[in-house]
Write a protein that holds these residues in place. Structure first.
Motif, PDB file in Angstrom:
ATOM      1  N   ARG A 190     -10.706   5.013   8.380  1.00 18.26           N
ATOM      2  CA  ARG A 190     -10.227   3.577   8.043  1.00 18.26           C
ATOM      3  C   ARG A 190     -10.403   2.668   9.718  1.00 18.26           C
ATOM      4  O   ARG A 190     -10.509   1.541  10.106  1.00 18.26           O
ATOM      5  CB  ARG A 190      -8.425   3.879   8.465  1.00 18.26           C
ATOM      6  CG  ARG A 190      -7.766   3.870   7.436  1.00 18.26           C
ATOM      7  CD  ARG A 190      -6.230   5.139   7.876  1.00 18.26           C
ATOM      8  NE  ARG A 190      -5.663   5.745   8.277  1.00 18.26           N
ATOM      9  CZ  ARG A 190      -5.641   6.885   7.624  1.00 18.26           C
ATOM     10  NH1 ARG A 190      -6.015   6.984   6.673  1.00 18.26           N
ATOM     11  NH2 ARG A 190      -5.706   7.582   8.806  1.00 18.26           N
TER      12      ARG A 190
ATOM     13  N   ARG B 211     -10.519  11.022   6.189  1.00 17.43           N
ATOM     14  CA  ARG B 211      -9.670   9.092   5.698  1.00 17.43           C
ATOM     15  C   ARG B 211      -9.918   8.953   7.441  1.00 17.43           C
ATOM     16  O   ARG B 211      -9.896   7.156   6.981  1.00 17.43           O
ATOM     17  CB  ARG B 211      -8.474   9.756   5.390  1.00 17.43           C
ATOM     18  CG  ARG B 211      -8.727   9.895   3.436  1.00 17.43           C
ATOM     19  CD  ARG B 211      -7.460  10.122   3.435  1.00 17.43           C
ATOM     20  NE  ARG B 211      -8.020  10.785   1.463  1.00 17.43           N
ATOM     21  CZ  ARG B 211      -7.436  11.269   1.081  1.00 17.43           C
ATOM     22  NH1 ARG B 211      -5.985  12.022   2.033  1.00 17.43           N
ATOM     23  NH2 ARG B 211      -7.243  11.983   0.156  1.00 17.43           N
TER      24      ARG B 211
ATOM     25  N   ARG C 238       0.156   7.579  -6.062  1.00 22.70           N
ATOM     26  CA  ARG C 238      -1.350   7.968  -5.295  1.00 22.70           C
ATOM     27  C   ARG C 238      -2.349   6.679  -7.062  1.00 22.70           C
ATOM     28  O   ARG C 238      -3.396   6.722  -7.473  1.00 22.70           O
ATOM     29  CB  ARG C 238      -1.632   9.317  -6.837  1.00 22.70           C
ATOM     30  CG  ARG C 238      -0.687  10.413  -6.568  1.00 22.70           C
ATOM     31  CD  ARG C 238      -0.968  11.483  -7.079  1.00 22.70           C
ATOM     32  NE  ARG C 238      -2.864  11.862  -6.624  1.00 22.70           N
ATOM     33  CZ  ARG C 238      -2.786  12.347  -5.118  1.00 22.70           C
ATOM     34  NH1 ARG C 238      -2.121  13.211  -4.749  1.00 22.70           N
ATOM     35  NH2 ARG C 238      -4.303  12.996  -5.120  1.00 22.70           N
ATOM     36  N   GLN C 239      -2.069   5.749  -6.103  1.00 22.29           N
ATOM     37  CA  GLN C 239      -2.983   4.280  -6.685  1.00 22.29           C
ATOM     38  C   GLN C 239      -3.078   3.658  -5.035  1.00 22.29           C
ATOM     39  O   GLN C 239      -2.750   4.104  -4.058  1.00 22.29           O
ATOM     40  CB  GLN C 239      -2.367   3.424  -7.866  1.00 22.29           C
ATOM     41  CG  GLN C 239      -2.074   4.349  -9.197  1.00 22.29           C
ATOM     42  CD  GLN C 239      -1.857   2.759  -9.768  1.00 22.29           C
ATOM     43  OE1 GLN C 239      -0.924   2.065  -9.899  1.00 22.29           O
ATOM     44  NE2 GLN C 239      -1.378   3.927 -11.047  1.00 22.29           N
ATOM     45  N   GLU C 240      -4.188   2.660  -5.157  1.00 20.69           N
ATOM     46  CA  GLU C 240      -4.933   1.664  -4.227  1.00 20.69           C
ATOM     47  C   GLU C 240      -5.228   0.747  -5.086  1.00 20.69           C
ATOM     48  O   GLU C 240      -5.818   0.234  -5.990  1.00 20.69           O
ATOM     49  CB  GLU C 240      -5.511   2.794  -3.325  1.00 20.69           C
ATOM     50  CG  GLU C 240      -7.058   2.972  -4.335  1.00 20.69           C
ATOM     51  CD  GLU C 240      -8.235   4.121  -3.295  1.00 20.69           C
ATOM     52  OE1 GLU C 240      -7.712   4.128  -1.926  1.00 20.69           O
ATOM     53  OE2 GLU C 240      -8.814   4.693  -3.977  1.00 20.69           O
TER      54      GLU C 240
ATOM     55  N   ALA D 116       0.556   4.361  -2.537  1.00 19.89           N
ATOM     56  CA  ALA D 116       0.530   5.346  -2.408  1.00 19.89           C
ATOM     57  C   ALA D 116       1.868   6.358  -2.570  1.00 19.89           C
ATOM     58  O   ALA D 116       1.428   7.385  -3.163  1.00 19.89           O
ATOM     59  CB  ALA D 116       0.708   5.105  -0.948  1.00 19.89           C
ATOM     60  N   ARG D 117       2.570   5.937  -3.630  1.00 18.60           N
ATOM     61  CA  ARG D 117       4.309   7.161  -4.166  1.00 18.60           C
ATOM     62  C   ARG D 117       3.073   7.128  -5.505  1.00 18.60           C
ATOM     63  O   ARG D 117       3.283   7.871  -5.886  1.00 18.60           O
ATOM     64  CB  ARG D 117       4.718   6.103  -3.904  1.00 18.60           C
ATOM     65  CG  ARG D 117       5.901   6.375  -2.350  1.00 18.60           C
ATOM     66  CD  ARG D 117       6.751   5.835  -2.951  1.00 18.60           C
ATOM     67  NE  ARG D 117       7.495   4.304  -2.809  1.00 18.60           N
ATOM     68  CZ  ARG D 117       7.566   3.644  -1.074  1.00 18.60           C
ATOM     69  NH1 ARG D 117       7.272   4.330  -0.484  1.00 18.60           N
ATOM     70  NH2 ARG D 117       7.176   2.442  -0.819  1.00 18.60           N
TER      71      ARG D 117
ATOM     72  N   ALA E 206      -6.131   7.033  -7.054  1.00 16.56           N
ATOM     73  CA  ALA E 206      -6.722   6.753  -5.657  1.00 16.56           C
ATOM     74  C   ALA E 206      -7.581   8.241  -6.277  1.00 16.56           C
ATOM     75  O   ALA E 206      -7.862   9.115  -6.284  1.00 16.56           O
ATOM     76  CB  ALA E 206      -5.767   7.103  -4.874  1.00 16.56           C
TER      77      ALA E 206
ATOM     78  N   GLU F 144       0.687  -1.101   0.311  1.00 15.91           N
ATOM     79  CA  GLU F 144       0.113   0.077   0.302  1.00 15.91           C
ATOM     80  C   GLU F 144       0.715   1.620   0.137  1.00 15.91           C
ATOM     81  O   GLU F 144       0.246   2.663  -0.438  1.00 15.91           O
ATOM     82  CB  GLU F 144      -1.130   0.332   1.725  1.00 15.91           C
ATOM     83  CG  GLU F 144      -1.723  -0.659   0.729  1.00 15.91           C
ATOM     84  CD  GLU F 144      -2.804  -1.356   2.339  1.00 15.91           C
ATOM     85  OE1 GLU F 144      -3.843  -1.383   2.077  1.00 15.91           O
ATOM     86  OE2 GLU F 144      -2.653  -0.702   3.287  1.00 15.91           O
ATOM     87  N   ALA F 145       2.118   1.123   0.465  1.00 17.64           N
ATOM     88  CA  ALA F 145       3.138   2.655   0.465  1.00 17.64           C
ATOM     89  C   ALA F 145       3.012   2.415  -0.481  1.00 17.64           C
ATOM     90  O   ALA F 145       3.545   4.059  -1.260  1.00 17.64           O
ATOM     91  CB  ALA F 145       4.062   2.316   1.369  1.00 17.64           C
TER      92      ALA F 145
ATOM     93  N   GLU G 293     -10.586  -1.938  -0.261  1.00 17.86           N
ATOM     94  CA  GLU G 293     -10.648  -1.007   0.873  1.00 17.86           C
ATOM     95  C   GLU G 293     -10.010  -1.905   1.541  1.00 17.86           C
ATOM     96  O   GLU G 293     -10.651  -1.709   2.788  1.00 17.86           O
ATOM     97  CB  GLU G 293     -10.693  -0.204   1.088  1.00 17.86           C
ATOM     98  CG  GLU G 293     -10.647   1.003   2.379  1.00 17.86           C
ATOM     99  CD  GLU G 293     -11.681   2.270   2.704  1.00 17.86           C
ATOM    100  OE1 GLU G 293     -11.997   2.897   2.985  1.00 17.86           O
ATOM    101  OE2 GLU G 293     -13.193   2.152   1.144  1.00 17.86           O
TER     102      GLU G 293
END
Length: 402
Positions: free
Chosen positions: A279, A275, A84-86, A81-82, A182, A77-78, A90
């Motif tokens: 979570r 956010r 801008r995706q996911e 995120a770099r 994302a 996930e990190a 969730e």
């Protein structure tokens, strides 16, 4: 007892072939974040996949990611995120609810448990986004299903078939998922003071509107203070999330405001707190209390969730909150999980399923943790098990209740 710790797929294949040859059952684990869900595995050996780690393919422009099964989800996930995706579905982190360290789940466990979060009502679960797997069956045979690109759907159903099997059909060694951009931003609209029935009506109206709500939950008064460190307004809160580009989010929040203001006082939560809130809803924060008090995860039709809870409380006490527009009910009890009462009510209110996610081992030993299957589905599951693991060597006993 032997702990096997393979570092590549070839070693996994050799270990499972040894298991088959010796007819020695084996427990499959990643980092153990969900190990206590289900019944105790009846095996003397452990296949630890934590060294089978690393992203093997990531093409952001193609929206595809592959990783070895033991790769920590937090690491993946990190990396997403770099860019801008996911993962659009969730995925939940069960670890805090089970008294373990957050962020320890693996991508193999994600598929095995068919994880999903609040966006389930819009984007589905893990099985809806898996593109392919490499795995070893309980026959000791390696196989590949699906592919690395979205357009390749060969064997797609087989990849889906391993989702939610909890490691009882095959040992996944590598998995490929579709990823998505994302959202640029998000806002959560809150309606204060609704009871469960009013909240169900408000959520249904919001989901039926053109506001494209991506998550809807109801946090009754008994749990609302445990979110955002008590930062929500007093009283029950019905929360609706809108995601996307800034101007679009603002427009749709305004639409919801005018649509729902007759239900009660309406306010909003900005992007950072929004956010964090979702979570906490995703990971069942109110019940991650360090105890082993029974916690049920109940899935029913969204219109029936509050009715089920109302009927249940006539027989037993429970603290609850709702996700998935009311279709996912989290229930915490002090002692007896009241499985028989709960499952009779699920059948009465149109069907669904309940999983006893957490309870003392002595309690789980006398309770069907997973929803008992109707005869036709049980027969299909038995045939699938016979095809993949005829000697019942992979995670034996985890999903069974005798």
């Amino acid at each position: 007892m032997t702990d096997f710790t393979p570092s590549n797929a070839e070693e996994v294949l050799e270990i499972v072939q040894w298991t088959v040859g010796e007819e020695e059952p084996i427990e499959i684990v990643g980092h153990g974040s969900k190990r206590s869900i289900g019944h105790a595995v009846q095996a003397a050996h452990t296949l630890d996949l934590s060294r089978l780690a690393g992203i093997t393919l990531y093409e952001p422009e193609e929206l595809v990611l592959s990783a070895r099964a033991g790769t920590p989800l937090a690491e993946i996930e990190a990396e997403l995120a770099r860019n801008r995706q996911e993962f659009a579905f969730e995925p939940m982190d069960y670890a805090p609810l089970l008294g373990r360290e957050a962020g320890r789940g693996t991508i193999g466990g994600l598929l095995s448990a068919n994880l999903a979060g609040p966006r389930r009502i819009k984007s589905g679960a893990a099985r809806d986004h898996v593109l392919g797997v490499h795995a070893v069956s309980g026959r000791g045979e390696g196989f590949k299903s699906g592919g690395r690109v979205v357009k390749n759907v060969t064997g797609y159903d087989l990849s889906k078939g391993l989702a939610g099997a909890w490691g009882t059909l095959a040992v996944t060694t590598d998995v490929t998922f579709k990823v998505l951009p994302a959202a640029e931003t998000e806002t959560t609209l809150c309606i204060s003071g609704l009871d469960d029935a009013e909240a169900a009506a408000a959520m249904a109206m919001a989901m039926g509107s053109s506001a494209e709500v991506s998550a809807a939950a109801h946090l009754p008064e008994g749990v609302v203070g445990r979110f955002l460190e008590g930062g929500l307004q007093n009283g029950a809160q019905t929360v609706l999330r809108v995601e996307g580009f800034g101007p679009s989010v603002d427009y749709r929040i305004d639409l919801l405001f005018h649509l729902l203001k007759s239900y009660g006082a309406v306010s909003t939560i900005d992007v950072d707190q929004s956010r964090l809130l979702w979570r906490e809803i995703r990971d069942c924060k109110p019940f991650a209390d360090g105890t082993t008090a029974p916690v049920w995860r109940v899935s029913v039709a969204p219109s029936q969730g509050h009715l089920l809870v109302d009927a249940f409380r006539r027989a037993a006490g429970a603290n609850t909150f709702y996700d998935w527009q009311g279709g996912l009910v989290w229930m915490r009890m002090e002692a007896d999980p009241e499985a028989e009462v709960l499952r009779k009510l699920i059948a009465h209110f149109g069907g669904g399923h309940a999983t006893l996610v957490r309870a003392p081992e002595t309690v789980k030993a006398g309770t069907p943790v997973f929803e008992p299957q109707p005869p036709a589905l049980a027969a299909l599951s038995a045939r699938l098990k016979e095809q993949f693991d005829p000697k019942n060597l992979l995670n034996p006993g985890r999903m069974a209740f005798t």
